[in-house]
Scaffold this active site. Structure first.
Site, PDB file in Angstrom:
ATOM      1  N   VAL A 131       0.852  -1.182   0.000  1.00 14.51           N
ATOM      2  CA  VAL A 131       0.000   0.000   0.000  1.00 14.51           C
ATOM      3  C   VAL A 131       0.892   1.238   0.000  1.00 14.51           C
ATOM      4  O   VAL A 131       1.831   1.329   0.798  1.00 14.51           O
ATOM      5  CB  VAL A 131      -0.936   0.033   1.227  1.00 14.51           C
ATOM      6  CG1 VAL A 131      -1.853   1.245   1.168  1.00 14.51           C
ATOM      7  CG2 VAL A 131      -1.751  -1.250   1.327  1.00 14.51           C
ATOM      8  N   CYS A 132       0.624   2.162  -0.908  1.00 14.70           N
ATOM      9  CA  CYS A 132       1.316   3.450  -0.948  1.00 14.70           C
ATOM     10  C   CYS A 132       2.844   3.247  -1.015  1.00 14.70           C
ATOM     11  O   CYS A 132       3.335   2.519  -1.861  1.00 14.70           O
ATOM     12  CB  CYS A 132       0.902   4.285   0.256  1.00 14.70           C
ATOM     13  SG  CYS A 132       1.287   6.045   0.123  1.00 14.70           S
TER      14      CYS A 132
END
Length: 335
Positions: free
Chosen positions: A113-114
């Site tokens: 994520v990210c």
């Protein structure tokens, strides 16, 4: 990819956490899998930290781990590797990268994520693969890890058993895609409705950045000029100053902007400055004079004129719109 296993045990998800992890990178995917369990899915989610101890997130919230990394002995269906604001320090932590590799070996699917993509890349897990991260960090990912094929406009990217997602809330998009893989579109749609999010959000990351919306110029000298404006919007970016810095005539630079970007140098600079001002107004409480100075508008009046001309609202009204969602405002009191 389809891990759906009707009639068997739950699908296991391990979320790896570490000091400084971004809270929503962790809780967003967990909420998706937990919601899926209410609509026919079967997930068992556990949070793992290196030593089994609680960690403090970048928001200051404490997260309690369910187990130590070395207690993850059985293969898991999904490994979630979140990111954190201090990703530059994280990718230099050899012990942390070893843990990521260790967990990846036990995962049927590894999803970041990210800025978690930087951890996967630094661990060598994205070599030769397509990947994405937050739009603000896409260029850094490409520069630091040239063996990774960065897809700057994607919300999430799947390449084999590796998945990466864009900034923060995109972990929800990625997790919904996994739910659809595992239990079908109906379950994923029910989760999206339950969480009041898009099952597939419109647009890509380019909607969030003027610089990334601009066409990719074939002229390296023009790319350098555009990047310099985006990096320091408050600096001196008159057409003559930009031309002088690029070693071009004003006429040549103006022609390049028209041919490659479809606008004038001055309009491009104003768009970048306007975006920078929006960020400062959304996230801070600096006086208008400070916002105007930091973003190159010079005066509050110049800032106001640009906002009204481009957005149809004053800077003050724009800032006020980010102070409340409007929930709980009575009709009688909304003058």
């Amino acid at each position: 990819m389809n891990h759906k296993r009707p009639g068997t045990g739950p699908l296991t998800v391990i979320v790896f956490v570490f000091p400084g992890v971004r809270l929503l990178d962790v809780t967003g995917p967990i909420e998706v899998f937990a919601s899926a369990n209410e609509f026919g899915g079967r997930y068992e989610v556990q949070i793992a930290s290196e030593d089994g101890a609680e960690v403090v997130t970048s928001a200051g919230t404490r997260l309690i781990a369910d187990l130590r990394v070395d207690e993850v002995r059985e293969p898991c269906d999904v490994l979630v590797v979140p990111g954190g604001p201090e990703w530059e320090a994280l990718i230099k932590d050899d012990a942390l990268l070893d843990v990521v590799r260790q967990l990846n070996e036990k995962a049927r699917c590894t999803a970041s994520v990210c800025t978690g993509a930087f951890l996967l890349a630094a661990a060598g897990l994205l070599d030769g693969r397509r990947a994405v991260t937050h739009w603000q960090n896409s260029q850094q990912l490409a520069l630091r890890f040239p063996s990774v094929e960065v897809q700057p406009d994607a919300i999430f990217v799947r390449d084999g058993r590796m998945m990466t997602s864009a900034g923060v809330s995109a972990g929800i998009d990625l997790s919904l895609a996994l739910v659809e893989d595992h239990y079908g579109a109906e379950v994923a749609r029910a989760v999206a409705k339950d969480m009041v999010v898009f099952m597939q959000r419109p647009g890509g990351q380019s909607q969030f950045s003027v610089r990334s919306r601009a066409p990719h110029s074939r002229q390296e000298v023009l790319r350098r000029v555009m990047d310099a404006v985006a990096e320091k919007p408050g600096a001196n970016h008159t057409v003559s100053a930009m031309a002088r810095g690029a070693g071009l005539s004003v006429r040549h630079l103006t022609r390049l902007f028209h041919e490659e970007v479809g606008t004038t140098p001055a309009r491009y600079v104003e768009q970048i400055r306007l975006e920078a001002a929006q960020v400062l107004l959304e996230t801070g409480d600096d006086p208008m004079a400070v916002v105007a100075r930091r973003t190159g508008f010079g005066s509050p009046e110049s800032l106001r004129r640009a906002f009204v001309r481009q957005l149809g609202v004053t800077p003050g009204a724009f800032r006020a719109s980010f102070r409340t969602t409007g929930v709980g405002t009575s009709e009688a009191g909304s003058a």
